[in-house]
Design a protein around this motif. Structure first.
Motif, PDB file in Angstrom:
ATOM      1  N   CYS A   1      -0.247 -12.271   3.609  1.00 21.25           N
ATOM      2  CA  CYS A   1      -1.455 -11.707   2.734  1.00 21.25           C
ATOM      3  C   CYS A   1      -1.555 -10.394   3.278  1.00 21.25           C
ATOM      4  CB  CYS A   1      -2.775 -12.639   2.993  1.00 21.25           C
ATOM      5  SG  CYS A   1      -4.240 -11.777   2.101  1.00 21.25           S
ATOM      6  N   CYS A   2      -1.857 -10.185   4.802  1.00 15.35           N
ATOM      7  CA  CYS A   2      -1.747  -8.869   5.026  1.00 15.35           C
ATOM      8  C   CYS A   2      -0.688  -7.909   4.924  1.00 15.35           C
ATOM      9  CB  CYS A   2      -1.914  -8.809   6.732  1.00 15.35           C
ATOM     10  SG  CYS A   2      -3.311  -9.816   7.220  1.00 15.35           S
ATOM     11  N   MET A   3       0.643  -8.534   4.861  1.00 17.08           N
ATOM     12  CA  MET A   3       1.710  -7.637   4.386  1.00 17.08           C
ATOM     13  C   MET A   3       1.562  -7.138   2.825  1.00 17.08           C
ATOM     14  SD  MET A   3       4.563  -9.682   6.403  1.00 17.08           S
ATOM     15  CE  MET A   3       5.925  -9.117   5.349  1.00 17.08           C
ATOM     16  N   ALA A   4       1.303  -7.994   2.009  1.00 18.65           N
ATOM     17  CA  ALA A   4       0.891  -7.624   0.744  1.00 18.65           C
ATOM     18  C   ALA A   4      -0.166  -6.499   0.708  1.00 18.65           C
ATOM     19  CB  ALA A   4       0.438  -8.952   0.075  1.00 18.65           C
ATOM     20  N   LEU A   5      -1.147  -6.734   1.417  1.00 21.28           N
ATOM     21  CA  LEU A   5      -2.179  -5.530   1.414  1.00 21.28           C
ATOM     22  C   LEU A   5      -1.712  -4.114   1.816  1.00 21.28           C
ATOM     23  CD1 LEU A   5      -5.191  -4.793   1.168  1.00 21.28           C
ATOM     24  CD2 LEU A   5      -5.688  -5.576   3.368  1.00 21.28           C
ATOM     25  N   LEU A   6      -0.854  -4.291   2.916  1.00 26.03           N
ATOM     26  CA  LEU A   6      -0.289  -3.041   3.384  1.00 26.03           C
ATOM     27  C   LEU A   6       0.647  -2.569   2.261  1.00 26.03           C
ATOM     28  CD1 LEU A   6       0.779  -0.759   5.355  1.00 26.03           C
ATOM     29  CD2 LEU A   6       2.475  -2.182   6.161  1.00 26.03           C
ATOM     30  N   GLU A   7       1.430  -3.235   1.497  1.00 27.12           N
ATOM     31  CA  GLU A   7       2.386  -2.849   0.535  1.00 27.12           C
ATOM     32  C   GLU A   7       1.681  -2.170  -0.944  1.00 27.12           C
ATOM     33  OE1 GLU A   7       5.610  -2.677   0.100  1.00 27.12           O
ATOM     34  OE2 GLU A   7       6.130  -3.523   2.043  1.00 27.12           O
ATOM     35  N   THR A   8       0.472  -2.940  -0.961  1.00 24.48           N
ATOM     36  CA  THR A   8      -0.371  -2.379  -2.021  1.00 24.48           C
ATOM     37  C   THR A   8      -0.782  -0.829  -1.584  1.00 24.48           C
ATOM     38  OG1 THR A   8      -1.309  -4.586  -2.740  1.00 24.48           O
ATOM     39  CG2 THR A   8      -2.632  -2.763  -3.338  1.00 24.48           C
TER      40      THR A   8
ATOM     41  N   SER B   1       6.929   3.352  -5.250  1.00 24.39           N
ATOM     42  CA  SER B   1       5.669   2.908  -5.688  1.00 24.39           C
ATOM     43  C   SER B   1       6.034   1.549  -6.134  1.00 24.39           C
ATOM     44  CB  SER B   1       4.917   3.802  -6.520  1.00 24.39           C
ATOM     45  OG  SER B   1       3.677   3.297  -6.959  1.00 24.39           O
ATOM     46  N   ALA B   2       6.755   1.430  -7.413  1.00 27.74           N
ATOM     47  CA  ALA B   2       7.000   0.145  -8.184  1.00 27.74           C
ATOM     48  C   ALA B   2       7.446  -0.764  -7.393  1.00 27.74           C
ATOM     49  CB  ALA B   2       7.777   0.598  -9.097  1.00 27.74           C
ATOM     50  N   ASP B   3       8.401  -0.401  -6.298  1.00 22.55           N
ATOM     51  CA  ASP B   3       9.230  -1.273  -5.522  1.00 22.55           C
ATOM     52  C   ASP B   3       7.963  -2.031  -4.449  1.00 22.55           C
ATOM     53  OD1 ASP B   3      11.778  -1.816  -5.849  1.00 22.55           O
ATOM     54  OD2 ASP B   3      12.543  -0.806  -4.139  1.00 22.55           O
ATOM     55  N   SER B   4       7.044  -1.142  -3.931  1.00 28.43           N
ATOM     56  CA  SER B   4       6.006  -1.500  -3.232  1.00 28.43           C
ATOM     57  C   SER B   4       5.059  -2.313  -3.939  1.00 28.43           C
ATOM     58  CB  SER B   4       5.388  -0.342  -2.335  1.00 28.43           C
ATOM     59  OG  SER B   4       6.253   0.350  -1.542  1.00 28.43           O
ATOM     60  N   ALA B   5       4.759  -2.182  -5.110  1.00 30.36           N
ATOM     61  CA  ALA B   5       3.827  -3.083  -5.813  1.00 30.36           C
ATOM     62  C   ALA B   5       4.387  -4.394  -6.075  1.00 30.36           C
ATOM     63  CB  ALA B   5       3.565  -2.326  -7.210  1.00 30.36           C
ATOM     64  N   LYS B   6       5.667  -4.583  -6.501  1.00 27.41           N
ATOM     65  CA  LYS B   6       6.459  -5.667  -6.553  1.00 27.41           C
ATOM     66  C   LYS B   6       6.515  -6.484  -5.238  1.00 27.41           C
ATOM     67  CE  LYS B   6      10.791  -5.464  -6.053  1.00 27.41           C
ATOM     68  NZ  LYS B   6      12.227  -5.005  -6.203  1.00 27.41           N
ATOM     69  N   HIS B   7       6.762  -5.940  -4.217  1.00 28.34           N
ATOM     70  CA  HIS B   7       6.782  -6.578  -2.800  1.00 28.34           C
ATOM     71  C   HIS B   7       5.365  -7.316  -2.827  1.00 28.34           C
ATOM     72  CE1 HIS B   7       9.979  -3.471  -1.211  1.00 28.34           C
ATOM     73  NE2 HIS B   7      10.302  -4.507  -2.200  1.00 28.34           N
ATOM     74  N   ALA B   8       4.306  -6.553  -3.108  1.00 22.78           N
ATOM     75  CA  ALA B   8       2.852  -7.032  -2.982  1.00 22.78           C
ATOM     76  C   ALA B   8       2.716  -8.118  -3.546  1.00 22.78           C
ATOM     77  CB  ALA B   8       1.797  -5.871  -3.215  1.00 22.78           C
TER      78      ALA B   8
ATOM     79  N   VAL C   1       5.018 -10.349  -4.760  1.00 24.72           N
ATOM     80  CA  VAL C   1       5.858 -11.399  -4.151  1.00 24.72           C
ATOM     81  C   VAL C   1       5.265 -12.001  -2.948  1.00 24.72           C
ATOM     82  CG1 VAL C   1       8.138 -12.122  -3.205  1.00 24.72           C
ATOM     83  CG2 VAL C   1       8.205 -10.559  -5.188  1.00 24.72           C
ATOM     84  N   LEU C   2       4.755 -11.168  -2.086  1.00 25.94           N
ATOM     85  CA  LEU C   2       3.981 -11.564  -0.784  1.00 25.94           C
ATOM     86  C   LEU C   2       2.958 -12.440  -1.247  1.00 25.94           C
ATOM     87  CD1 LEU C   2       4.882  -8.325   1.148  1.00 25.94           C
ATOM     88  CD2 LEU C   2       5.721 -10.549   1.663  1.00 25.94           C
ATOM     89  N   GLU C   3       2.060 -11.815  -1.986  1.00 29.18           N
ATOM     90  CA  GLU C   3       0.775 -12.741  -2.471  1.00 29.18           C
ATOM     91  C   GLU C   3       1.360 -14.074  -2.980  1.00 29.18           C
ATOM     92  OE1 GLU C   3      -1.006 -10.018  -5.290  1.00 29.18           O
ATOM     93  OE2 GLU C   3      -1.846  -8.709  -3.680  1.00 29.18           O
TER      94      GLU C   3
ATOM     95  N   CYS D   1      10.149   2.192   7.905  1.00 29.96           N
ATOM     96  CA  CYS D   1      10.966   1.506   8.970  1.00 29.96           C
ATOM     97  C   CYS D   1      10.144   0.058   9.386  1.00 29.96           C
ATOM     98  CB  CYS D   1      11.379   2.315  10.103  1.00 29.96           C
ATOM     99  SG  CYS D   1      12.616   3.559   9.310  1.00 29.96           S
ATOM    100  N   ALA D   2       9.005   0.523   9.842  1.00 27.77           N
ATOM    101  CA  ALA D   2       8.233  -0.574  10.412  1.00 27.77           C
ATOM    102  C   ALA D   2       7.626  -1.898   9.621  1.00 27.77           C
ATOM    103  CB  ALA D   2       6.958   0.102  11.012  1.00 27.77           C
ATOM    104  N   ALA D   3       7.545  -1.376   8.193  1.00 32.11           N
ATOM    105  CA  ALA D   3       7.427  -2.233   7.327  1.00 32.11           C
ATOM    106  C   ALA D   3       8.627  -3.338   7.235  1.00 32.11           C
ATOM    107  CB  ALA D   3       6.920  -1.716   5.964  1.00 32.11           C
ATOM    108  N   GLY D   4       9.636  -2.836   7.181  1.00 30.26           N
ATOM    109  CA  GLY D   4      11.083  -3.547   6.996  1.00 30.26           C
ATOM    110  C   GLY D   4      10.904  -4.559   8.156  1.00 30.26           C
TER     111      GLY D   4
END
Length: 165
Positions: free
Chosen positions: A15-22, A48-55, A57-59, A108-111
């Motif tokens: 959830c926290c990772m999804a929040l960061l991606e958002t 931006s679209a990749d990050s939204a997609k990651h959010a 998926v993580l959710e 890099c840190a997100a990865g």
């Protein structure tokens, strides 16, 4: 308190990772909307679209659990909060370039952060689902590396030296 309100450590981290991606997706979208160059806009919109997609998926992996920023700061630490704050400071492309080093570190840190929930997921889940979760997180981590490389190429193409801020 219902069972739905009690999150597992896996759900919390995801959830926290999804929040960061958002927050990252929003930052790149703000930067993209401030430029007219088609290639530059497309690059920022891609990230931006990749990050939204990651959010999303993580959710989904986190059972659609919602978490509060304060809860995430406690769970993920001060570095997580710093990453969120840096992304929130990006108001346009110039702000992105001004904070390039910080944003590049964020990518890099997100990865790297995806290794923790992958480990948690592998411990909590058994069988096929665990392998799928680990594989999805590995792929998201690879995307984050590509985002960092795109930012580096973008900066070089615009004539900024690595030491400039």
């Amino acid at each position: 308190m219902s069972g739905r309100q009690l999150m597992s450590s896996k759900d919390d981290a995801l959830c926290c990772m999804a929040l960061l991606e958002t927050v990252l997706a929003d930052a790149y979208e703000r930067a993209a909307s401030s430029v007219e160059d088609p290639a530059l806009k497309a690059t920022l919109e891609f990230i931006s679209a990749d990050s939204a997609k990651h959010a999303r998926v993580l959710e989904a992996l986190g059972s659609g659990t919602h978490c509060a920023r304060e809860q995430c700061r406690k769970l993920m630490g001060v570095a997580w909060e710093s990453e969120v704050e840096a992304a929130e400071r990006v108001s346009d492309f110039e702000a992105l370039m001004t904070s390039y080093d910080e944003m590049n570190r964020l990518e890099c840190a997100a990865g790297e952060e995806y290794s923790m929930p992958a480990y948690i997921a592998a411990e909590e889940l058994r069988g096929t689902e665990s392998r799928l979760v680990s594989e999805l997180l590995r792929m998201i981590s690879e995307d984050e590396g590509r985002h960092a490389r795109l930012l580096s190429h973008l900066r070089k193409e615009l004539g900024h030296d690595e030491g400039d801020t």
